[in-house]
Design an enzyme around this catalytic site. Structure first.
Site, short mmCIF file in Angstrom:
data_model
loop_
_atom_site.label_atom_id
_atom_site.label_comp_id
_atom_site.label_asym_id
_atom_site.label_seq_id
_atom_site.Cartn_x
_atom_site.Cartn_y
_atom_site.Cartn_z
N LYS A 197 77.97 91.24 100.25
CA LYS A 197 78.60 93.16 100.58
C LYS A 197 79.98 93.43 101.47
O LYS A 197 79.16 93.71 102.61
CB LYS A 197 77.43 93.74 100.84
N ASP B 239 80.91 103.08 105.55
CA ASP B 239 79.97 103.46 104.63
C ASP B 239 79.71 105.49 105.51
O ASP B 239 78.81 104.65 106.64
CB ASP B 239 78.89 102.66 104.20
N LYS C 154 75.40 110.42 105.43
CA LYS C 154 74.63 110.39 106.80
C LYS C 154 74.35 111.49 107.69
O LYS C 154 76.28 111.57 108.07
CB LYS C 154 75.31 108.49 107.28
N ASP D 290 78.69 97.78 108.29
CA ASP D 290 78.29 97.39 107.05
C ASP D 290 78.92 96.77 105.70
O ASP D 290 78.64 96.56 104.50
CB ASP D 290 78.49 98.93 105.81
N ASP E 73 73.77 106.85 99.33
CA ASP E 73 73.98 105.51 100.04
C ASP E 73 73.23 104.93 99.69
O ASP E 73 73.06 103.50 100.05
CB ASP E 73 72.61 106.44 101.32
N GLU F 217 75.08 102.27 98.18
CA GLU F 217 75.96 101.19 97.13
C GLU F 217 75.85 100.42 97.58
O GLU F 217 76.49 99.76 96.59
CB GLU F 217 77.50 102.96 97.29
N ARG G 292 73.91 97.96 96.59
CA ARG G 292 73.02 97.35 95.29
C ARG G 292 74.36 97.49 94.38
O ARG G 292 74.08 96.88 93.46
CB ARG G 292 71.42 97.79 95.42
#
Length: 340
Positions: free
Chosen positions: A240, A245, A252, A263, A322, A324, A326
Site C-alpha cells: 500500500k 492520507d 481525520k 501510510d 478513510d 482507501e 483496501r
C-alpha cells in the site's frame, strides 16, 4: 561464581578481578545489561564490553538481536570506531555462531540507523563504528556469509525506514515510481509502471477513485525478479503506497492526520524486501506490486455512498473514504494475479 572458557581466561589476565566485579554486582547477566570495563593494558583491547544475555536456555534469535542492538547503541554513544566480538560467547544449544553472526550484522545496521535528512550538520567530525572483527571457531567464509545476509536484511529495513521518514511533499507516487525504477536498474528487475491512462484502460476503478481528489497522478508499480528458469511458483509482495492520507471526506482529526506520511509503509516494506532479494538473489520468483497515490480532498474527490468498480469487476460501495488502503490494494492484488 565460577567463570568458564574464554571468560575464565580473561579473569585470569585480570587476576580474578572479573569474578570480584560479578560478586559486587558491577557486572550483570540480566538481559540487555551493558557494562564497559577498562582493561588498563592487561590485554590488547582497551575496553571489554559485557552484554547480559539472560538465561542461557531461553536466549532466542530475537533476544540476541536486541542485545547486540543495545551494545552497538552504547558503543556509538561513546563514538568507538572498532569492535571485536567473540561469537561463540553469544550462542546456546539452539543458536550457533552463524546465527550469532547474522543477528549481530542485522542488529548493527538497525541499531545505528539515523535519518539525518533535515538536521543541521555538526562541525565535529563524525565518528562511528567502521570495523567489526568477528572471532569464531566456525569456518570463516560461512561466518562472513551469515553476517552478509544479516547486514543485507538490516540495510533493506533501513531503506524502508528512510522512505517512511520522507514527508509527503518529497515522496509522491511519481517519486516512489522513480525509486523503484532505480532499484530495477541496480538489480536487473523487470520494471513496469502503469500510468493513469493505463489504469483507465484496465478498469482499475478502485485506485482511480482514491486518486480522484488529487493533483498528483497515481502509479501502479511492478517489479519482477526471476530466480528460476520458469515463471512459476511466484511469490507476490503487494504494498500500500498512500503517500499521504487525509482520510478524504471522512477526514481525520487534527491529531490523527499528523504522521500520515507513513501510510506508504507497506510499499516501503516491499521495496526494502526487493532490495534484499536483489542483493541475495534467491532461487525464487518474486513479483512486487505497489499501488501508489495520495488520498486528498477536493471538488472531484470520491465520497461516502459512491459506488465504484474495481479491476476484478466487483462493485464496491464506499462508506468511509478513510478506508482507501483496501481499495488500492484490491486493484494491486488483482494485477499481481495477472502476473502469476
Amino acid at each position: 561464581i565460577k567463570l568458564e572458557g574464554q571468560l575464565a581466561e580473561l579473569d585470569e589476565a585480570f587476576d580474578g578481578e572479573l569474578t570480584n566485579l560479578l560478586k559486587e554486582s558491577d557486572l550483570s547477566a540480566k538481559k540487555k545489561q551493558i557494562h564497559i570495563v577498562h582493561t588498563f593494558g592487561k590485554i590488547g583491547a582497551k575496553r571489554i564490553v559485557f552484554a547480559g544475555l539472560g538465561k542461557q536456555k531461553e536466549l532466542s534469535f530475537h533476544d540476541l538481536q536486541e542485545v547486540y542492538g543495545a551494545v552497538f547503541q552504547e558503543l556509538s554513544k561513546w563514538k568507538y570506531q572498532q569492535a571485536a566480538v567473540l561469537l561463540n560467547s553469544f550462542s546456546n544449544d539452539a543458536l550457533d555462531s552463524l546465527d550469532a553472526a547474522h543477528a549481530l550484522a542485522e542488529a548493527f545496521a538497525l541499531s545505528t540507523y539515523e535519518y539525518t535528512g533535515y538536521k543541521q550538520k555538526s562541525n565535529e567530525p563524525e565518528k562511528k563504528i567502521e570495523e567489526i572483527i568477528l572471532y569464531s571457531e566456525t569456518d570463516e567464509e560461512e561466518v562472513r556469509a551469515a553476517a552478509n545476509v544479516g547486514y543485507t536484511y538490516g540495510n533493506g529495513t533501513n531503506s524502508a525506514r528512510t522512505l517512511v521518514n520522507l514527508p509527503g511533499n518529497m515522496l509522491t507516487a511519481t517519486d516512489m515510481a522513480a525509486y523503484a525504477e532505480k532499484l530495477g536498474e541496480k538489480y536487473g528487475f523487470e520494471v513496469e509502471i502503469l500510468e493513469k491512462e493505463d489504469m483507465l484502460k484496465l478498469g482499475m476503478g478502485a485506485i482511480l477513485a482514491v486518486n480522484q481528489g488529487s493533483t498528483e497522478p497515481p502509479k501502479m508499480i511492478v517489479l519482477k525478479y526471476q530466480g528460476k528458469e520458469e515463471w512459476t511458483d511466484v511469490i507476490g509482495l503487494v504494498g500500500k503506497g498512500i503517500t499521504f492520507d487525509t482520510g478524504g471526506y471522512s477526514i481525520k482529526t487534527k491529531d490523527g492526520i499528523v504522521g500520515m506520511k507513513t501510510d506508504m509503509g507497506g510499499a516501503a516494506a516491499v521495496l526494502g524486501a526487493m532490495e534484499i532479494v536483489g542483493e541475495l538473489k534467491p532461487e525464487q520468483n518474486v513479483v512486487a506490486v505497489i499501488a501508489s497515490t495520495d488520498n486528498m480532498i477536493s471538488g472531484s474527490a470520491f465520497k461516502p455512498d459512491d459506488v465504484i468498480t474495481s479491476m476484478s469487476g466487483k462493485t464496491i460501495e464506499v462508506l468511509n473514504t478513510d478506508a482507501e488502503g483496501r481499495l488500492v490494494l484490491a486493484d494491486a492484488v488483482t494485477y499481481a494475479k495477472h502476473h502469476g
